[in-house]
Design a protein around this motif. Structure first.
Motif, short mmCIF file in Angstrom:
data_model
loop_
_atom_site.label_atom_id
_atom_site.label_comp_id
_atom_site.label_asym_id
_atom_site.label_seq_id
_atom_site.Cartn_x
_atom_site.Cartn_y
_atom_site.Cartn_z
N TYR A 72 20.48 -12.41 -29.97
CA TYR A 72 19.97 -13.18 -31.10
C TYR A 72 18.50 -13.54 -30.93
N ASP A 73 18.04 -13.59 -29.70
CA ASP A 73 16.64 -13.93 -29.42
C ASP A 73 15.81 -12.65 -29.36
N LEU A 74 14.63 -12.66 -29.98
CA LEU A 74 13.79 -11.47 -30.05
C LEU A 74 13.35 -10.99 -28.67
N MET A 75 12.87 -11.91 -27.84
CA MET A 75 12.41 -11.52 -26.51
C MET A 75 13.56 -11.02 -25.65
N HIS A 76 14.75 -11.54 -25.89
CA HIS A 76 15.93 -11.12 -25.14
C HIS A 76 16.22 -9.64 -25.39
N ILE A 77 16.29 -9.25 -26.66
CA ILE A 77 16.59 -7.85 -26.97
C ILE A 77 15.42 -6.94 -26.61
N LEU A 78 14.20 -7.42 -26.76
CA LEU A 78 13.04 -6.60 -26.44
C LEU A 78 13.03 -6.25 -24.95
N PHE A 79 13.21 -7.25 -24.10
CA PHE A 79 13.22 -7.02 -22.66
C PHE A 79 14.39 -6.11 -22.26
N ASN A 80 15.59 -6.43 -22.77
CA ASN A 80 16.77 -5.65 -22.38
C ASN A 80 16.66 -4.19 -22.80
N MET A 81 16.21 -3.92 -24.02
CA MET A 81 16.16 -2.55 -24.51
C MET A 81 15.06 -1.73 -23.84
N LEU A 82 13.93 -2.36 -23.55
CA LEU A 82 12.89 -1.64 -22.81
C LEU A 82 13.37 -1.28 -21.41
N TRP A 83 13.97 -2.25 -20.73
CA TRP A 83 14.49 -2.03 -19.39
C TRP A 83 15.57 -0.95 -19.41
N PHE A 84 16.44 -1.00 -20.42
CA PHE A 84 17.52 -0.03 -20.54
C PHE A 84 16.97 1.36 -20.83
N TYR A 85 15.96 1.45 -21.68
CA TYR A 85 15.39 2.76 -22.01
C TYR A 85 14.73 3.40 -20.79
N TRP A 86 13.94 2.60 -20.07
CA TRP A 86 13.24 3.14 -18.90
C TRP A 86 14.22 3.61 -17.83
N PHE A 87 15.12 2.74 -17.43
CA PHE A 87 16.04 3.10 -16.35
C PHE A 87 17.16 4.02 -16.85
N GLY A 88 17.54 3.88 -18.12
CA GLY A 88 18.55 4.79 -18.65
C GLY A 88 18.06 6.22 -18.68
N THR A 89 16.79 6.42 -18.98
CA THR A 89 16.21 7.77 -18.97
C THR A 89 16.27 8.37 -17.58
N LEU A 90 15.95 7.56 -16.57
CA LEU A 90 16.03 8.05 -15.19
C LEU A 90 17.48 8.28 -14.77
N PHE A 91 18.37 7.38 -15.18
CA PHE A 91 19.79 7.51 -14.84
C PHE A 91 20.35 8.82 -15.38
N MET A 92 19.91 9.22 -16.57
CA MET A 92 20.42 10.43 -17.19
C MET A 92 19.94 11.70 -16.48
N MET A 93 19.01 11.57 -15.54
CA MET A 93 18.60 12.73 -14.77
C MET A 93 19.69 13.17 -13.80
#
Length: 303
Positions: A72-93
């Motif tokens: 519900y908080d903007l900074m909450h979703i922004l931080f989580n999705m950026l972190w998830f995108y960066w590490f998720g991309t590496l995880f998918m390797m």
């Protein structure tokens, strides 16, 4: 829009679901404010957030799933999705889309269970109730697993430069532990649950055991059941056309000249499989620079 979502990678599908729920919650709040019902959003959130009370959870079991996709908080979703995108991309390797989804769900479940257990068993929370919302536990499970599987992989951070994943994960976990003594102690405890799930996944995978395998089998059963239902529905709705011989191999059209080829060749998949086998046996650090680059190139082609 539906076609674009279907064509997205699993990583982007999860991100879009998180963003979609965030937008819906914010729109609900706006409608409530302009409609004179300021409590509308709180009522909706009560049916999305995970309650710390097991008795209340029994009346809202779906919240064990919805909480890990909602912010519900903007900074909450922004931080989580950026972190998830960066590490998720590496995880998918080094993983499949199903492993990504399964670990995301397992991390969220681990965080949710530890959150409820803490409120039920720790004196700190005696006489208190709490509500949990956010994908942080799921995301930190991906972060932890990636750091253990690829500890020496270096990521460029703004104002800092190249840093090994293991140090990023260590600092992240340290901040989580410190936060347990703060105002969001329940949420930080849920993060610890995500860390534990990510570590278990990575350490077990190094020994050749995939804890997401039961999830993948469940996905297969659900997909097969769904395909069977849709196939039956189509066969019932299809008008009878009399006796007709089934297609033979000669009836099938050959690919048209110039048609698109698969995004990767069989040799690419064989190379990827051999590198993944080496990671399972000896760890990511055992790869040569050439193998790491090849892994990155081939995994991008497959996705």
């Amino acid at each position: 829009m539906k076609r674009g979502f279907s064509a997205s990678t699993m990583l982007m599908k999860i991100i879009w679901i998180n963003i979609g729920l965030f937008v819906l919650l914010r729109l609900t709040a706006i409608v409530g404010i302009f409609g004179g019902s300021h409590e509308l959003i709180n009522t909706v959130l009560d049916y999305v957030q995970l309650p710390s009370s097991p008795a209340l959870l029994l009346t809202r079991p779906w919240t064990l799933l919805t909480y890990m996709f909602a912010q519900y908080d903007l900074m909450h979703i922004l931080f989580n999705m950026l972190w998830f995108y960066w590490f998720g991309t590496l995880f998918m390797m080094t993983a499949t889309p199903r492993q990504l989804l399964a670990l995301y769900l397992l991390g969220g479940l681990g965080g949710g269970v530890l959150f409820i257990a803490a409120y039920c068993g720790l004196p700190l929370f005696a006489g208190h109730t709490g509500m949990l919302i956010g994908s942080s536990a799921s995301v930190i499970a991906i972060v932890t697993a990636t750091a253990i599987l690829m500890p020496d992989f270096r990521m460029n951070l703004l104002f800092i430069g190249a840093v090994s994943l293991k140090w990023i994960a260590i600092v992240t976990i340290f901040l989580v532990l410190i936060g347990v003594s703060g105002s969001n102690a329940g949420g930080e405890i849920a993060h610890i649950g995500g860390v534990a799930v990510g570590a278990i996944y990575a350490l077990r995978l190094r020994r050749g055991h995939d804890i997401t395998a039961p999830f993948n089998r469940a996905f297969d059963k659900i997909a097969n059941a769904w395909n069977s239902l849709t196939a039956n529905a189509r066969s019932k709705s299809r008008p009878a056309t009399g006796n007709r011989q089934p297609f033979s191999s000669r009836d099938r059209q050959s690919p048209k000249p110039g048609s698109a080829e698969p995004s990767c060749s069989r040799s690419d998949r064989e190379i990827l499989d051999s590198i993944l086998d080496k990671i399972k046996k000896s760890g990511y650090a055992a790869l040569t620079p050439e193998e790491r680059q090849r892994l990155f190139d081939v995994s991008r082609k497959i996705k």
